[in-house]
Design a protein around this motif. Structure first.
Motif, PDB file in Angstrom:
ATOM      1  N   SER A 139       0.860  -1.185   0.000  1.00 23.49           N
ATOM      2  CA  SER A 139       0.000   0.000   0.000  1.00 23.49           C
ATOM      3  C   SER A 139       0.891   1.229   0.000  1.00 23.49           C
ATOM      4  N   LEU A 194       0.797   3.795   1.934  1.00 21.15           N
ATOM      5  CA  LEU A 194       1.206   4.194   3.282  1.00 21.15           C
ATOM      6  C   LEU A 194       2.328   3.302   3.814  1.00 21.15           C
ATOM      7  N   HIS A 195       2.264   2.013   3.477  1.00 15.47           N
ATOM      8  CA  HIS A 195       3.357   1.131   3.878  1.00 15.47           C
ATOM      9  C   HIS A 195       4.611   1.430   3.079  1.00 15.47           C
ATOM     10  N   ALA A 226       5.233   8.214   7.207  1.00 19.08           N
ATOM     11  CA  ALA A 226       3.966   7.555   7.542  1.00 19.08           C
ATOM     12  C   ALA A 226       3.584   7.822   8.994  1.00 19.08           C
ATOM     13  N   ALA A 234      -4.705   1.553   3.122  1.00 17.95           N
ATOM     14  CA  ALA A 234      -3.503   0.805   3.498  1.00 17.95           C
ATOM     15  C   ALA A 234      -3.788  -0.678   3.656  1.00 17.95           C
ATOM     16  N   THR A 287       0.769   0.517  10.275  1.00 19.38           N
ATOM     17  CA  THR A 287       1.383   0.913   9.003  1.00 19.38           C
ATOM     18  C   THR A 287       2.815   1.401   9.132  1.00 19.38           C
ATOM     19  N   HIS A 335       5.585   8.301  -2.817  1.00 19.82           N
ATOM     20  CA  HIS A 335       4.725   8.117  -1.649  1.00 19.82           C
ATOM     21  C   HIS A 335       5.224   8.961  -0.492  1.00 19.82           C
TER      22      HIS A 335
END
Lengths: 59, 840
Positions: free
Chosen positions: B8, B10-11, B18, B52, B129, B224
């Motif tokens: 994901s 967020l990961h 994060a 996520a 996360t 990200h």
């Protein structure tokens, strides 16, 4: 100063003092492992669900 | 909610970004009181969790957060006496005076509750996360010890949860079921006991040698990273701006006027940070003839012990040698390993005499962390040797402690992971790994610094046969290709003698034998028969010499004697004939083929109605609705991760003996998956309400001892046991070695008395919630999985499994096909000696 701010101030002062002592005294590996265990036990005890689960949701 | 890596955005973002994103949401929740803003923040947390892939896990927090929010609301109503709209007049309550419940206090309490709820959900999102190891590695530059302690604690929490579950199962299997308090006390005592082992591991990983060096290079930001950092910054700016212009403020109490001062928090940077002055470098360039390990008249007594654990021990281990340390329980094997690693006397204390030199460093003058730079150590319990949360962090930890640059750390981690075959585990959380995987990770951490000496204390004690063999041959490869010296303490000698150059045998703390493997076996035949390998015992019973150091050696000797043909042509009746077991497609020798039906008849005769069937089938861990990719790959390759000891069946009278073996074999048959727990069934005789004692202890050695009463029972039973007399004087605990602890636990678990039948999961059903019981019964009646998914040898008799398969065949079976025990093999060889074998 309200009692809420005072209590938070006392709490943060205690935490800061403990943090400073912990970082400055160079704790041995045994002390570090003990603190780690106590912290983890506290987290585990405060964790909400520790019951045996009895539902059968998987096939 | 525990971190698991998922695919994901967020990961994929770095941990600091994060984490900052979640923390900004928390601070925004603290800053605003307006319901619309709170609803927007709740939506942001929910969307973040769903995006996520941790929506369900975060939603699980609602079960705790909702009652908490309601509680806050109610408390606020009763505590705060502001507001004008009275909805209930309680009356005069001394000493508080007139108490009125107002609508304003109810509304404001609800707002407080919602804020608490959003903060808890954001905290759950954070923990689900954000990789704790990666985040705490950043903080370790500021506050090394606090961040390291936090990382260690995060690793321990899932272990405690697992221990709690196992002890609850163990508690139910006892006849005199201990109280919950006893199990809780056992969890606490076990974790405190484990702290000692963790401290030893920390020192072995180089703790206190050098604080981690600040990163010299900066990693490029991914898209990200940029996206979440911009989002967090925007929310933070909006929060501050709204606060400055008093936007988003809700006044619940008409007369409320709260002066809020703006404090300025100052980050304490570098407080108490100290860096050790020097980096210990391993002394290189030594001549190969110089001993890598030398004991000179070492005598050592543990604190409080009456007799010394080591008594005048002297030996020298040349560099590049593979040395096995053998001996019975409590003979001093583990103490030798701990003295070589410096744990004796630095960590354990006690009286120490003599001198130990490891890699040219005197252990009296150098601490454990210094010695760890030249000697990697692997102890027997993998659970306490893996101290961080992900495999990558665990492998990087010793390198970071020694002050390696980030690039060197990354390279070292990749190299050791590839060398040990654990590259696919690098991003897995360590609490999900099986015992064998944990042991390989711990070995990787010990080898990450490329030490010149590897010290291993019963590393295969918790591994299945193939994983144990792989570990031994991995050590042999390190020894042959890299010249790494190996000191291996092991009591399953048949696994390692073939790879060893030399054997040190100890007896009551004294060095009793120092010889190559063959000479050692010759010595053991006379002086210590218990140390003989099955192959040596087979040869001794058959009257053959010299004793073999391994299967290959034994087969070569048998071929030389004409006792082992590649495919023996055996004629029936007087002559010998080829006999093939159709079930396995293996060619068996004639005497065994004659003996095999008898064994099967014996099984068949005793079969009758099964007393133990479907020994398990209880899901003790909830399903992950959305498995991560790594778990999905493992599941596709090895089947579901739980409950694969189902369907073990045993005939009457053999349940107690046969069932654990079958269980063990079935479990180990899926070596790549986490081992399931083996304590999900209870037995009881028909017609009795109270279940009788069950013969099976819990699966994990660390959770077998539930109460002190159990300890006493184990001690008294162990003292009666013929093979447990030595450790009977000690209370079984985690400090017991891998060979003594399971035995004590076995004796502590009382054996089933006759006649015992099995009511699978009856007690579980009784304990189940009432509405869940029908589902449980249906589940137990349902076939677990298609027959094609079963391990091929699951339903075969134990003897067949141990003699016929590649996986579990004993050493005797590998030497003489089909024979299970040395006595059977010797009888078989003797019979072959008397038979006339036609010339090919």
């Amino acid at each position: 100063v309200t009692w809420q701010i005072a209590s938070f101030a006392v709490l943060f002062a205690a935490l800061a003092a403990g943090f400073g002592w912990y970082e400055r005294t160079h704790p041995s590996a045994k002390v570090l492992a003990l603190v780690r265990t106590l912290a983890a036990l506290a987290a585990w005890a405060a964790w909400p669900s520790r019951r045996c689960r009895t539902s059968s949701r998987r096939s | 909610v525990i971190y698991e890596r998922r695919a994901s955005p967020l990961h994929a973002a770095r941990a600091t970004v994060a984490g900052a994103w979640s923390v900004v949401l928390v601070f925004a929740t603290l800053a605003f009181e307006h319901p619309l803003v709170l609803a927007a923040l709740f939506l942001a947390v929910a969307l973040g969790a769903v995006g996520a892939g941790v929506g369900r896990r975060v939603a699980r927090m609602l079960r705790f957060a909702l009652p908490f929010a309601v509680l806050i609301t109610l408390v606020n109503v009763f505590v705060v006496r502001e507001g004008l709209t009275v909805i209930f007049r309680v009356g005069e309550v001394p000493p508080f005076g007139q108490v009125d419940l107002t609508l304003e206090s109810l509304v404001y309490g609800a707002i407080l509750g919602v804020r608490a709820l959003i903060m808890l959900l954001a905290a759950a999102l954070f923990s689900a996360t954000v990789n704790p190891d990666e985040l705490l590695r950043v903080f370790r530059r500021i506050s090394f010890r606090s961040a390291l302690t936090a990382a260690l604690a995060v690793r321990l929490v899932p272990v405690l949860q697992r221990d709690g579950r196992r002890l609850a199962e163990a508690r139910r299997l006892r006849v005199d079921e201990p109280s919950r308090v006893a199990a809780l006390r056992a969890v606490v005592a076990g974790s405190l006991d484990r702290a000692g082992d963790v401290a030893a591991t920390l020192e072995l990983r180089g703790y206190r040698t050098v604080a981690p060096r600040a990163a010299s290079g900066r990693e490029r930001w991914s898209r990200h990273d940029v996206a979440f950092a911009a989002s967090a910054l925007a929310v933070a700016l909006l929060t501050v701006g709204a606060h400055l212009v008093d936007a988003g403020v809700m006044t619940a109490y008409p007369s409320l006027d709260v002066p809020v001062g703006r404090g300025r928090a100052r980050a304490r940077r570098g407080a108490g940070r100290r860096r050790p002055a020097a980096v210990l470098r391993s002394p290189g360039g030594r001549a190969m003839s110089e001993p890598i390990l030398a004991f000179e008249g070492v005598t050592y007594t543990y604190p409080g012990a009456a007799s010394p654990a080591l008594d005048d021990v002297s030996f020298a281990l040349p560099a590049g040698e593979f040395c096995v340390v053998a001996g019975l329980s409590a003979s001093g094997k583990s103490t030798v390993a701990r003295a070589a690693a410096g744990l004796v006397p630095h960590f354990h204390g006690g009286r120490f005499g003599g001198r130990v030199t490891t890699g040219g460093l005197d252990t009296r003058e150098h601490g454990v962390a210094d010695l760890a730079a030249v000697a990697g150590t692997l102890l027997q319990d993998p659970e306490t040797q893996v101290v961080l949360n992900t495999v990558r962090a665990e492998l990087a930890f010793p390198l970071e402690n020694r002050g390696h640059a980030p690039a060197a750390v990354a390279r070292g981690v990749e190299e050791v992971a590839l060398a040990l075959g654990i590259a696919d585990l690098l991003d897995r959380p360590t609490h999900e790994l099986s015992g064998g995987e944990l042991q390989r990770v711990a070995l990787g951490a010990a080898l990450a610094g490329r030490p010149r000496l590897v010290i291993l204390d019963e590393p295969t004690s918790q591994l299945d046969p193939v994983a144990g063999d792989e570990l031994i041959w991995l050590l042999r490869r390190l020894n042959e290709e890299w010249g790494t010296s190996v000191l291996l303490v092991e009591h399953r000698l048949e696994r390692c003698l073939a790879a060893a150059d030399r054997v040190l045998a100890f007896d009551a703390g004294r060095l009793a034998c120092d010889a190559p493997p063959r000479e050692f076996l010759g010595w053991a035949a006379d002086a210590a028969p218990a140390l003989q390998t099955p192959g040596a015992r087979l040869f001794a019973r058959a009257g053959l010499r010299p004793p073999p150091s391994g299967v290959k050696d034994a087969r070569a000797t048998l071929r030389a004697h004409g006792l082992l043909d590649p495919r023996p042509a055996i004629e029936p009746g007087g002559g010998l004939t080829p006999a093939t077991d159709p079930g396995k497609g293996l060619t068996l020798s004639a005497p065994l083929a004659a003996a095999r039906p008898a064994r099967r008849r014996r099984f068949a005769g005793a079969r009758g109605p099964r007393r133990l069937a479907r020994a398990s089938g209880w899901p003790d861990r909830p399903a992950r609705r959305r498995p991560d990719p790594a778990a999905g790959r493992a599941r596709r390759a090895h089947g579901p991760q739980r409950r694969r000891q189902v369907d073990a069946a045993a005939p009457p009278g053999r349940a107690a003996d046969a069932e654990p073996r079958l269980d063990h074999r079935c479990r180990a048959g899926r070596a790549a998956a986490p081992a399931p727990r083996a304590t999900t069934c209870c037995t009881r005789p028909w017609g009795r309400r109270r279940p009788p004692p069950h013969a099976r202890p819990p699966a994990s050695p660390s959770t077998r001892i539930v109460t002190r009463a159990t300890c006493r029972a184990a001690r008294s039973s162990a003292s009666r046991s013929r093979s447990s007399s030595a450790p009977a004087t000690r209370a079984p605990s985690r400090r017991s070695s891998a060979s003594t602890s399971p035995r004590a636990a076995w004796t502590a678990a009382p054996r089933a008395t006759s006649p015992t039948a099995c009511a699978p999961c009856r007690r579980r059903q009784r304990r189940a919630r009432r509405h869940a019981r029908p589902r449980v019964r249906r589940r137990l009646r349902r076939p677990r999985r298609p027959a094609g998914r079963r391990a091929p040898d699951r339903r075969r008799p134990t003897a067949d499994v141990l003699t016929g398969g590649w996986y579990f065949a004993t050493e005797t079976a590998r030497i003489v096909e089909g024979a299970l025990l040395p006595e059977e093999g010797a009888a078989l060889l003797k019979s072959r000696l008397t038979l006339e074998v036609p010339a090919p």
